[in-house]
Design a protein around this motif. Sequence first.
Motif, mmCIF file in Angstrom:
data_model
loop_
_atom_site.group_PDB
_atom_site.id
_atom_site.type_symbol
_atom_site.label_atom_id
_atom_site.label_comp_id
_atom_site.label_asym_id
_atom_site.label_seq_id
_atom_site.Cartn_x
_atom_site.Cartn_y
_atom_site.Cartn_z
ATOM 1 N N GLY A 54 0.813 -1.216 0.000
ATOM 2 C CA GLY A 54 0.000 0.000 0.000
ATOM 3 C C GLY A 54 0.842 1.261 0.000
ATOM 4 O O GLY A 54 0.339 2.341 -0.286
ATOM 5 N N LEU A 104 -2.149 19.349 -1.613
ATOM 6 C CA LEU A 104 -3.580 19.155 -1.438
ATOM 7 C C LEU A 104 -4.169 20.134 -0.430
ATOM 8 O O LEU A 104 -5.241 20.710 -0.660
ATOM 9 C CB LEU A 104 -3.873 17.728 -0.982
ATOM 10 N N LEU A 107 -4.427 23.434 -1.860
ATOM 11 C CA LEU A 107 -5.536 23.440 -2.806
ATOM 12 C C LEU A 107 -6.849 23.657 -2.079
ATOM 13 O O LEU A 107 -7.677 24.493 -2.471
ATOM 14 C CB LEU A 107 -5.578 22.095 -3.526
ATOM 15 N N VAL A 108 -7.022 22.907 -1.020
ATOM 16 C CA VAL A 108 -8.251 23.029 -0.238
ATOM 17 C C VAL A 108 -8.384 24.440 0.322
ATOM 18 O O VAL A 108 -9.450 25.055 0.275
ATOM 19 C CB VAL A 108 -8.270 22.005 0.915
ATOM 20 N N ARG A 116 -9.138 28.908 -11.504
ATOM 21 C CA ARG A 116 -7.711 29.243 -11.555
ATOM 22 C C ARG A 116 -7.097 28.619 -12.796
ATOM 23 O O ARG A 116 -7.248 27.426 -13.024
ATOM 24 C CB ARG A 116 -7.052 28.797 -10.259
ATOM 25 N N ILE A 122 0.995 24.052 -7.843
ATOM 26 C CA ILE A 122 1.334 22.927 -8.701
ATOM 27 C C ILE A 122 2.711 23.139 -9.308
ATOM 28 O O ILE A 122 3.544 22.242 -9.339
ATOM 29 C CB ILE A 122 0.304 22.773 -9.832
ATOM 30 N N LEU A 125 5.337 22.378 -6.769
ATOM 31 C CA LEU A 125 5.522 20.943 -6.563
ATOM 32 C C LEU A 125 6.242 20.317 -7.740
ATOM 33 O O LEU A 125 7.202 19.570 -7.594
ATOM 34 C CB LEU A 125 4.176 20.246 -6.408
ATOM 35 N N ALA A 126 5.755 20.642 -8.917
ATOM 36 C CA ALA A 126 6.303 20.026 -10.115
ATOM 37 C C ALA A 126 7.730 20.479 -10.351
ATOM 38 O O ALA A 126 8.509 19.786 -10.994
ATOM 39 C CB ALA A 126 5.437 20.362 -11.322
ATOM 40 N N PHE B 48 3.149 14.620 -11.365
ATOM 41 C CA PHE B 48 2.257 14.405 -10.240
ATOM 42 C C PHE B 48 1.833 12.935 -10.153
ATOM 43 O O PHE B 48 1.892 12.309 -9.095
ATOM 44 C CB PHE B 48 1.037 15.314 -10.386
ATOM 45 N N PHE B 57 -0.715 5.092 -4.618
ATOM 46 C CA PHE B 57 -2.036 5.446 -5.123
ATOM 47 C C PHE B 57 -2.267 4.722 -6.446
ATOM 48 O O PHE B 57 -1.356 4.596 -7.256
ATOM 49 C CB PHE B 57 -2.168 6.953 -5.308
ATOM 50 N N LEU B 65 -7.250 12.594 -7.989
ATOM 51 C CA LEU B 65 -6.381 13.678 -7.539
ATOM 52 C C LEU B 65 -6.222 14.728 -8.631
ATOM 53 O O LEU B 65 -6.292 15.933 -8.383
ATOM 54 C CB LEU B 65 -5.010 13.125 -7.133
ATOM 55 N N LEU B 68 -8.927 17.206 -9.118
ATOM 56 C CA LEU B 68 -8.955 18.349 -8.208
ATOM 57 C C LEU B 68 -8.394 19.602 -8.879
ATOM 58 O O LEU B 68 -8.750 20.719 -8.527
ATOM 59 C CB LEU B 68 -8.155 18.037 -6.946
ATOM 60 N N TYR B 69 -7.507 19.383 -9.831
ATOM 61 C CA TYR B 69 -6.957 20.527 -10.563
ATOM 62 C C TYR B 69 -7.842 20.949 -11.721
ATOM 63 O O TYR B 69 -7.762 22.061 -12.215
ATOM 64 C CB TYR B 69 -5.570 20.194 -11.122
ATOM 65 N N ASP B 70 -8.640 20.005 -12.157
ATOM 66 C CA ASP B 70 -9.455 20.242 -13.353
ATOM 67 C C ASP B 70 -10.873 20.607 -12.985
ATOM 68 O O ASP B 70 -11.799 20.388 -13.749
ATOM 69 C CB ASP B 70 -9.520 18.966 -14.205
ATOM 70 N N ASP B 71 -11.051 21.198 -11.849
ATOM 71 C CA ASP B 71 -12.390 21.268 -11.306
ATOM 72 C C ASP B 71 -13.153 22.530 -11.697
ATOM 73 O O ASP B 71 -14.083 22.918 -11.008
ATOM 74 C CB ASP B 71 -12.318 21.208 -9.788
ATOM 75 N N ALA B 83 -10.603 16.027 -1.635
ATOM 76 C CA ALA B 83 -9.260 16.399 -1.206
ATOM 77 C C ALA B 83 -9.047 16.063 0.266
ATOM 78 O O ALA B 83 -7.986 15.561 0.657
ATOM 79 C CB ALA B 83 -9.021 17.881 -1.450
#
Lengths: 132, 132
Positions: A54, A104, A107-108, A116, A122, A125-126, B48, B57, B65, B68-71, B83
């Motif tokens: 996991g 995350l 994002l929240v 956006r 992002i 992070l990337a 990502f 995951f 996940l 969440l960016y494409d929302d 999230a």
Amino acid sequence: MNIGIASERSGLPAKTIRYYEDIGLLKPDRGDNGYRDYSTSDVHRLRFVQRARGLGFTVSECRQLLSLYDDTGRESADVKSIATAKLVEIDRKIAELKGLRDVLSHLVAHCHGDHRPDCPIIDELAGAQPGS
Amino acid sequence: MNIGIASERSGLPAKTIRYYEDIGLLKPDRGDNGYRDYSTSDVHRLRFVQRARGLGFTVSECRQLLSLYDDTGRESADVKSIATAKLVEIDRKIAELKGLRDVLSHLVAHCHGDHRPDCPIIDELAGAQPGS
DNA sequence: ACAAACCTTCCCAAAACAGGAAGCCTCATC
DNA sequence: GATGAGGCTTCCTGTTTTGGGAAGGTTTGT
């Protein structure tokens, strides 16, 4: 104990447990009726694999991890080097999970609702290069 | 940019990138020559996914996940609940990794060399019931 | 123009399971 | 002691997530 109980206690489906036996991850006893008979130690192994899988370790990595417990015949230095390598990997995974967590939760917290076009989080992070 | 560069920058093999397109994780432009043309944002998505996959995951969780960016069209509350659920899961994973870390480091520190019939550390780890 | 290094699609294989059939074993109940 | 439910067995097939490699078009450098 029978496979049903072992399944319950390990959190793994019986199918998967049989598969793991197939590929040699464990070798439970057999009762006179042909039923597999799992020991507490077998269940520990299974739970361990369940966790590690996991967390993104492959089955063959799990095999390596398990071998650390089965090392009665193995050189101590050998065990130590494998375990140390795994520790590094685990630390990397922890760091990555924390990164993911940050993305995350930002994002929240910040990116909800408005349209956006490209969230700066992002990019951040990337931008971090992958651990080689 | 071509798939080779995208592969380099995302850490994913070109094969895998094409597969992710197949299953609808991203949809790069195509040049006049039929070549895929990846944007920086595509690479971000790929990186990502690469991370998330390595952390256990599943692909379909990655899809969630990414969503969440494409929302842009999605309800803010919806995004937030997904999230948040993922955050819980991530925290659990972090805790499990720390547990794994402990087991391994104890193993390295204490269990090297001698023939231990059953390491108490393993019992301890295995004793913790799985997060339901 | 020609080779090297890209890219494309397509097909097959392997890893890690999941589903389901066909048939034993066990156990409670009548 | 028969009967039925549920658990176990093996075996076969299917799905997901890739990786390898063939056959062929494109681009680039010389």
